[in-house]
Design an enzyme around this catalytic site. Structure first.
Site, PDB file in Angstrom:
ATOM      1  N   ASP A  10      -1.130  -3.935 -24.020  1.00 34.06           N
ATOM      2  CA  ASP A  10      -1.535  -3.479 -22.700  1.00 34.06           C
ATOM      3  C   ASP A  10      -1.298  -4.649 -21.748  1.00 34.06           C
ATOM      4  O   ASP A  10      -0.993  -5.763 -22.191  1.00 34.06           O
ATOM      5  CB  ASP A  10      -3.011  -3.066 -22.741  1.00 34.06           C
ATOM      6  CG  ASP A  10      -3.512  -2.540 -21.417  1.00 34.06           C
ATOM      7  OD1 ASP A  10      -2.707  -1.966 -20.659  1.00 34.06           O
ATOM      8  OD2 ASP A  10      -4.713  -2.704 -21.129  1.00 34.06           O
ATOM      9  N   ASP A  14      -3.333  -5.318 -18.258  1.00 33.75           N
ATOM     10  CA  ASP A  14      -4.559  -5.845 -17.664  1.00 33.75           C
ATOM     11  C   ASP A  14      -5.579  -6.224 -18.729  1.00 33.75           C
ATOM     12  O   ASP A  14      -5.924  -5.426 -19.604  1.00 33.75           O
ATOM     13  CB  ASP A  14      -5.168  -4.808 -16.713  1.00 33.75           C
ATOM     14  CG  ASP A  14      -4.241  -4.487 -15.552  1.00 33.75           C
ATOM     15  OD1 ASP A  14      -3.919  -5.409 -14.791  1.00 33.75           O
ATOM     16  OD2 ASP A  14      -3.833  -3.316 -15.427  1.00 33.75           O
ATOM     17  N   SER A  17     -14.276   6.190  -5.173  1.00 32.91           N
ATOM     18  CA  SER A  17     -14.024   4.980  -4.390  1.00 32.91           C
ATOM     19  C   SER A  17     -13.432   3.879  -5.257  1.00 32.91           C
ATOM     20  O   SER A  17     -12.495   3.180  -4.838  1.00 32.91           O
ATOM     21  CB  SER A  17     -15.321   4.499  -3.730  1.00 32.91           C
ATOM     22  OG  SER A  17     -15.785   5.448  -2.795  1.00 32.91           O
ATOM     23  N   VAL A  76      -9.517   2.244  -4.997  1.00 34.08           N
ATOM     24  CA  VAL A  76      -9.176   0.818  -4.911  1.00 34.08           C
ATOM     25  C   VAL A  76      -7.904   0.546  -5.708  1.00 34.08           C
ATOM     26  O   VAL A  76      -7.079  -0.284  -5.326  1.00 34.08           O
ATOM     27  CB  VAL A  76     -10.342  -0.052  -5.419  1.00 34.08           C
ATOM     28  CG1 VAL A  76      -9.921  -1.521  -5.508  1.00 34.08           C
ATOM     29  CG2 VAL A  76     -11.552   0.090  -4.502  1.00 34.08           C
ATOM     30  N   HIS A  77      -7.731   1.283  -6.813  1.00 34.73           N
ATOM     31  CA  HIS A  77      -6.521   1.156  -7.628  1.00 34.73           C
ATOM     32  C   HIS A  77      -5.393   2.011  -7.048  1.00 34.73           C
ATOM     33  O   HIS A  77      -4.284   1.518  -6.794  1.00 34.73           O
ATOM     34  CB  HIS A  77      -6.807   1.592  -9.069  1.00 34.73           C
ATOM     35  CG  HIS A  77      -7.772   0.705  -9.782  1.00 34.73           C
ATOM     36  ND1 HIS A  77      -7.380  -0.303 -10.631  1.00 34.73           N
ATOM     37  CD2 HIS A  77      -9.125   0.669  -9.783  1.00 34.73           C
ATOM     38  CE1 HIS A  77      -8.434  -0.914 -11.121  1.00 34.73           C
ATOM     39  NE2 HIS A  77      -9.511  -0.337 -10.622  1.00 34.73           N
TER      40      HIS A  77
END
Length: 546
Positions: free
Chosen positions: A100, A102, A251, A255-256
């Site tokens: 992966d 992150d 929310s 943001v992403h």
């Protein structure tokens, strides 16, 4: 982690062994059949003995035994940079390594969670019309831990163990702890039925009323939920908990999705990305040994490219045989219909049909079944690393037989705490005291029961202390008072190995075999543990001579 537990259990078990008796004599050998039936027996004190003095003599002898044990444990501390095994696995069998992005290949600084919290909070105010007063709340990194459950309908955050029991003292409504009595009334006990728990991926769906927060990005989400709940409660504002949960979730997602987080990181990459040298060293080591490598991430192409250029260099794609972005895990592992799309150097999606996954190219979406067909990378020769136990690892180990490695950054700090003398002293004595309580509970006279109540009070205080060693509100990521957490249960099921970061691989050669530590089951002798001989506690001797 296992060091103190094994030693403490050894101390408690051997204390218990020294305390068992048949007809007043200490049973230091295997009990005979007649005596074996007396499973709850304890040393029978002579008739003339003052029970209070007798029990306290036992207590102080056990305390001395514990004090003598601690130095030997301090000489056998666990390495925070070690890799821990749930399932035997040899790196000699691994030909392909997958990652992966992150919190696996890239680690972020503490500034990222503050960024996510502030951005999501402002979205609540500006787009969902929440009170502007919630802007006074700031992100507190010490509030929450991963693995917590959130009851969407009751608006409470809590820690649940592997058996679906709520750990008392860890249920929070807003920023305040909910009294134990209220929790018991709320759930008609402390057990959460299976049908109320989150679904397989930790989500609240299909009638499940709880959400489990499993990934590291969820820490600011839990804190924001609690802060907004706190504001509404303190100001007597009537609200629907389900709407609040959905608005905060949306929310955080925005943001992403809206690129707020990605743009901020790209604009100041040195502020947000850390440990680049370690990741570079791991990839270089694997490449030098001829291992194939691939990347499957949910992050977008340009974001990954800039991050990897910073970590590895502009030729980072030469290290990877396959690179897949915006994979939409966990759907990537289950959906058989979505095709791969090639992303060109300018980030434009091409419409060509993909017949081969080429080295040096970036692909978007797709699905694992097509990936397996095009690469032939199947079964236990593949090892995939990720930080999200559900989205990254669960389907791979259950459905496809890949080997899996979990990245748990919190592990390093918890092990450092567990290596302190204060923690070792407290845990060893806690386990020994529990053994004393188990054995001495057979003394039912009033005087003995008063002593046992004092011991129980001390045990309760010590359990609360051990929780605060890790996190004042919720304790350890891996344990409740006595049992493994629900988080650890899933980690043990879906990860063959786990570690604090990929850099731990640098401590092992590519032919190393990981062996899970054999710990005794509840019905097995503690002597069967593979703990060092230094942890073998002496038997507690009779406090009273005949």
């Amino acid at each position: 982690m296992a060091t103190v537990a094994a030693a403490a259990r050894g101390a408690g078990a051997r204390a218990a062994a020294g305390l068992r008796s048949c007809g007043g004599a200490v049973a230091r050998e295997r009990p005979r059949s007649g005596c074996a039936r007396r499973l709850c027996s304890a040393p029978a004190a002579p008739a003339a003995v003052d029970m209070k003095s007798y029990l306290w003599a036992r207590y102080h002898e056990a305390k001395r035994s514990t004090d003598e044990l601690v130095p030997s444990i301090m000489n056998n501390l666990l390495n925070p940079d070690a890799i821990f095994s749930n399932n035997e696995m040899s790196l000699s069998d691994i030909e392909i390594y997958g990652f992966d992005y992150d919190y696996t290949l890239v680690f972020y600084s503490k500034h990222l969670h503050t960024l996510i919290f502030n951005a999501a909070r402002d979205l609540l105010i500006n787009e969902h019309r929440y009170p502007v007063e919630i802007r006074k709340y700031e992100y507190d990194p010490s509030f929450a831990i991963r693995g917590l459950h959130y009851d969407v309908q009751r608006a409470v955050l809590m820690k649940i163990d592997a058996f679906h029991y709520i750990q008392m003292g860890t249920v929070y409504r807003g920023l305040s702890v909910v009294p134990d009595e209220e929790v018991i009334d709320m759930y008609e006990g402390s057990h959460v039925p299976l049908e109320q728990m989150s679904d397989f991926y930790g989500k609240s769906s299909h009638g499940n009323t709880m959400k489990q927060f499993m990934d590291i990005f969820s820490l600011p989400e839990m804190t924001l939920l609690s802060c907004v709940n706190e504001h509404f409660l303190k100001n007597n504002i009537d609200y629907e908990p389900v709407h609040l949960y959905k608005d905060v979730k949306d929310s955080i997602r925005d943001v992403h999705i809206k690129g707020i987080m990605y743009r901020a990181i790209e604009a100041d990459i040195e502020k947000y990305i850390c440990y680049a040298d370690q990741t570079r060293a791991v990839l270089a080591k694997l490449a030098a040994h001829g291992k194939k490598m691939f990347l499957i991430t949910n992050s977008p192409s340009s974001f990954v490219d800039k991050g990897m250029r910073y970590i590895v260099g502009k030729d980072w794609r030469d290290l990877f045989d396959v690179v897949i972005v915006q994979a939409e895990k966990p759907n990537f592992f289950n959906d058989k219909r979505r095709p791969f799309r090639k992303v060109n150097e300018k980030g434009v999606l091409l419409w060509d049909k993909i017949h081969k996954l080429q080295k040096g190219q970036i692909y978007k979406q797709g699905n694992l079944y097509e990936f397996l067909k095009l690469t032939g990378w199947r079964g236990s020769k593949v090892l995939y690393f990720g930080d999200h136990i559900y989205s990254d690892l669960a389907d791979l180990t259950l459905k496809h037989g890949w080997r899996t490695g979990a990245i748990i950054p919190e592990l390093r700090s918890e092990l450092r705490i567990m290596n302190t003398e204060q923690y070792i002293q407290t845990m060893t004595w806690l386990q020994t005291l529990t053994g004393l309580l188990e054995q001495m509970q057979v003394h039912r006279d009033a005087e003995s029961q008063l002593v046992l109540q004092e011991w129980k009070k001390e045990r309760k205080e010590m359990r609360e202390m051990t929780k605060s060693f890790f996190n004042a509100q919720f304790g350890s990521l891996f344990r409740t008072d006595q049992n493994p957490t629900y988080f650890l249960r899933r980690l043990s099921r879906f990860a063959d190995i786990y570690m604090a970061s990929l850099s731990c691989l640098l401590n092992y050669d590519v032919h190393h075999t990981f062996y899970p530590r054999r710990t005794p089951l509840q019905h097995e002798l503690p002597a069967w543990s593979d703990s060092p001989s230094a942890f073998k506690a002496p038997l507690l001797q009779e406090a009273q001579a005949k």
